[in-house]
Design a protein around this motif. Structure first.
Motif, mmCIF file in Angstrom:
data_model
loop_
_atom_site.group_PDB
_atom_site.id
_atom_site.type_symbol
_atom_site.label_atom_id
_atom_site.label_comp_id
_atom_site.label_asym_id
_atom_site.label_seq_id
_atom_site.Cartn_x
_atom_site.Cartn_y
_atom_site.Cartn_z
ATOM 1 N N THR A 42 0.834 -1.192 0.000
ATOM 2 C CA THR A 42 0.000 0.000 0.000
ATOM 3 C C THR A 42 0.874 1.251 0.000
ATOM 4 O O THR A 42 1.697 1.443 0.895
ATOM 5 N N ALA A 43 0.691 2.096 -1.002
ATOM 6 C CA ALA A 43 1.507 3.292 -1.154
ATOM 7 C C ALA A 43 1.017 4.071 -2.366
ATOM 8 O O ALA A 43 0.191 3.587 -3.147
ATOM 9 N N VAL A 44 1.550 5.270 -2.511
ATOM 10 C CA VAL A 44 1.410 6.010 -3.750
ATOM 11 C C VAL A 44 2.587 5.639 -4.638
ATOM 12 O O VAL A 44 3.739 5.711 -4.215
ATOM 13 N N TYR A 45 2.303 5.249 -5.862
ATOM 14 C CA TYR A 45 3.329 4.816 -6.796
ATOM 15 C C TYR A 45 3.586 5.913 -7.823
ATOM 16 O O TYR A 45 2.658 6.445 -8.426
ATOM 17 N N PHE A 46 4.859 6.246 -8.000
ATOM 18 C CA PHE A 46 5.285 7.308 -8.897
ATOM 19 C C PHE A 46 6.159 6.727 -10.000
ATOM 20 O O PHE A 46 7.088 5.970 -9.720
ATOM 21 N N CYS A 47 5.883 7.103 -11.228
ATOM 22 C CA CYS A 47 6.780 6.741 -12.311
ATOM 23 C C CYS A 47 7.750 7.884 -12.569
ATOM 24 O O CYS A 47 7.480 9.045 -12.241
ATOM 25 N N PHE A 48 8.892 7.548 -13.148
ATOM 26 C CA PHE A 48 9.853 8.568 -13.543
ATOM 27 C C PHE A 48 10.475 8.202 -14.874
ATOM 28 O O PHE A 48 10.640 7.028 -15.198
ATOM 29 N N PHE A 49 10.805 9.234 -15.636
ATOM 30 C CA PHE A 49 11.572 9.109 -16.867
ATOM 31 C C PHE A 49 12.805 9.984 -16.743
ATOM 32 O O PHE A 49 12.697 11.153 -16.357
ATOM 33 N N ASP A 50 13.961 9.451 -17.082
ATOM 34 C CA ASP A 50 15.169 10.241 -17.270
ATOM 35 C C ASP A 50 15.296 10.501 -18.755
ATOM 36 O O ASP A 50 15.486 9.567 -19.539
ATOM 37 N N VAL A 51 15.186 11.776 -19.132
ATOM 38 C CA VAL A 51 15.040 12.143 -20.534
ATOM 39 C C VAL A 51 16.197 13.033 -20.976
ATOM 40 O O VAL A 51 16.550 13.992 -20.281
ATOM 41 N N GLY A 52 16.747 12.732 -22.133
ATOM 42 C CA GLY A 52 17.788 13.555 -22.719
ATOM 43 C C GLY A 52 18.783 12.714 -23.478
ATOM 44 O O GLY A 52 18.982 11.534 -23.188
ATOM 45 N N ILE A 53 19.404 13.343 -24.468
ATOM 46 C CA ILE A 53 20.419 12.656 -25.251
ATOM 47 C C ILE A 53 21.783 12.803 -24.599
ATOM 48 O O ILE A 53 22.490 11.813 -24.367
ATOM 49 N N GLU A 54 22.177 14.036 -24.286
ATOM 50 C CA GLU A 54 23.431 14.302 -23.593
ATOM 51 C C GLU A 54 23.195 14.877 -22.201
ATOM 52 O O GLU A 54 23.859 14.475 -21.239
ATOM 53 N N MET A 55 22.279 15.824 -22.081
ATOM 54 C CA MET A 55 21.883 16.376 -20.796
ATOM 55 C C MET A 55 20.579 15.706 -20.376
ATOM 56 O O MET A 55 19.569 15.810 -21.073
ATOM 57 N N VAL A 56 20.613 15.025 -19.236
ATOM 58 C CA VAL A 56 19.502 14.194 -18.805
ATOM 59 C C VAL A 56 18.816 14.817 -17.590
ATOM 60 O O VAL A 56 19.477 15.261 -16.645
ATOM 61 N N ARG A 57 17.499 14.848 -17.611
ATOM 62 C CA ARG A 57 16.697 15.345 -16.511
ATOM 63 C C ARG A 57 15.660 14.304 -16.112
ATOM 64 O O ARG A 57 15.112 13.608 -16.967
ATOM 65 N N ARG A 58 15.406 14.226 -14.813
ATOM 66 C CA ARG A 58 14.408 13.288 -14.314
ATOM 67 C C ARG A 58 13.053 13.964 -14.182
ATOM 68 O O ARG A 58 12.935 15.040 -13.582
ATOM 69 N N TRP A 59 12.040 13.333 -14.728
ATOM 70 C CA TRP A 59 10.666 13.800 -14.674
ATOM 71 C C TRP A 59 9.821 12.792 -13.916
ATOM 72 O O TRP A 59 10.038 11.588 -14.018
ATOM 73 N N TRP A 60 8.836 13.301 -13.178
ATOM 74 C CA TRP A 60 7.991 12.481 -12.319
ATOM 75 C C TRP A 60 6.520 12.631 -12.650
ATOM 76 O O TRP A 60 6.059 13.709 -13.016
ATOM 77 N N GLY A 61 5.771 11.542 -12.489
ATOM 78 C CA GLY A 61 4.334 11.627 -12.497
ATOM 79 C C GLY A 61 3.812 12.089 -11.150
ATOM 80 O O GLY A 61 4.559 12.231 -10.178
ATOM 81 N N GLN A 62 2.512 12.337 -11.069
ATOM 82 C CA GLN A 62 1.901 12.810 -9.833
ATOM 83 C C GLN A 62 1.592 11.695 -8.848
ATOM 84 O O GLN A 62 1.311 11.967 -7.684
ATOM 85 N N GLY A 63 1.644 10.467 -9.300
ATOM 86 C CA GLY A 63 1.422 9.336 -8.430
ATOM 87 C C GLY A 63 0.027 8.760 -8.556
ATOM 88 O O GLY A 63 -0.933 9.462 -8.876
ATOM 89 N N THR A 64 -0.071 7.479 -8.292
ATOM 90 C CA THR A 64 -1.355 6.792 -8.274
ATOM 91 C C THR A 64 -1.421 5.911 -7.030
ATOM 92 O O THR A 64 -0.454 5.232 -6.682
ATOM 93 N N GLN A 65 -2.556 5.943 -6.353
ATOM 94 C CA GLN A 65 -2.707 5.247 -5.074
ATOM 95 C C GLN A 65 -2.996 3.771 -5.291
ATOM 96 O O GLN A 65 -3.874 3.400 -6.071
ATOM 97 N N VAL A 66 -2.253 2.943 -4.575
ATOM 98 C CA VAL A 66 -2.515 1.510 -4.509
ATOM 99 C C VAL A 66 -2.798 1.159 -3.051
ATOM 100 O O VAL A 66 -1.974 1.428 -2.173
ATOM 101 N N THR A 67 -3.949 0.573 -2.801
ATOM 102 C CA THR A 67 -4.339 0.184 -1.456
ATOM 103 C C THR A 67 -4.652 -1.303 -1.438
ATOM 104 O O THR A 67 -5.487 -1.775 -2.217
ATOM 105 N N VAL A 68 -3.980 -2.028 -0.561
ATOM 106 C CA VAL A 68 -4.174 -3.469 -0.427
ATOM 107 C C VAL A 68 -4.641 -3.737 0.999
ATOM 108 O O VAL A 68 -3.888 -3.519 1.953
ATOM 109 N N SER A 69 -5.859 -4.191 1.144
ATOM 110 C CA SER A 69 -6.409 -4.446 2.464
ATOM 111 C C SER A 69 -7.488 -5.510 2.376
ATOM 112 O O SER A 69 -8.107 -5.719 1.334
ATOM 113 N N SER A 70 -7.692 -6.185 3.490
ATOM 114 C CA SER A 70 -8.723 -7.201 3.568
ATOM 115 C C SER A 70 -10.022 -6.651 4.126
ATOM 116 O O SER A 70 -11.048 -7.293 4.076
#
Length: 118
Positions: free
Chosen positions: A90-118
């Protein structure tokens, strides 16, 4: 600017599965590294899985043999298949992309909630 949109989160019971998706758009020249982190409330963000530079895959020990990361760099998409989910996933899951040919920058999504409970 790079915009990442996550989808596929939700609430499930222990042992069930979810597939998360991340779609990128904008100024994406080259993907060097991409993957997923997660963060539970009050806890530190932790790496779940990623494609490293060179294309190798790294999984956190707590998801090995349960989660599968995949990518389609042509379409700028990233997925995470999560099987045998546990309450501790259970957590918020974030994806990231490192983008660039020579100069690379990391970009993030806003997150999506995953909840696991009985």
């Amino acid at each position: 600017q790079v915009h990442l949109v996550e989808s596929g989160g939700g609430s499930v019971r222990p042992g069930e599965s979810l597939t998360l998706s991340c779609e990128g758009s904008g100024s994406i020249s080259s993907l060097k590294q991409l993957g997923w982190y997660r963060q539970a409330p009050g806890k530190e963000r932790e790496l779940v899985a990623r494609f490293n530079y060179g294309g190798t895959i790294e999984y956190a020990d707590f998801v090995k043999d349960r989660f599968t990361i995949s990518r389609d760099t042509t379409k700028n998409t990233l997925s995470l298949r999560m099987n045998s989910l546990k309450s501790e996933d259970t957590a918020v899951y974030f994806c990231f992309f490192d983008v660039g040919i020579e100069m690379v920058r990391r970009w993030w999504g806003q997150g999506t909630q995953v909840t696991v409970s009985s």
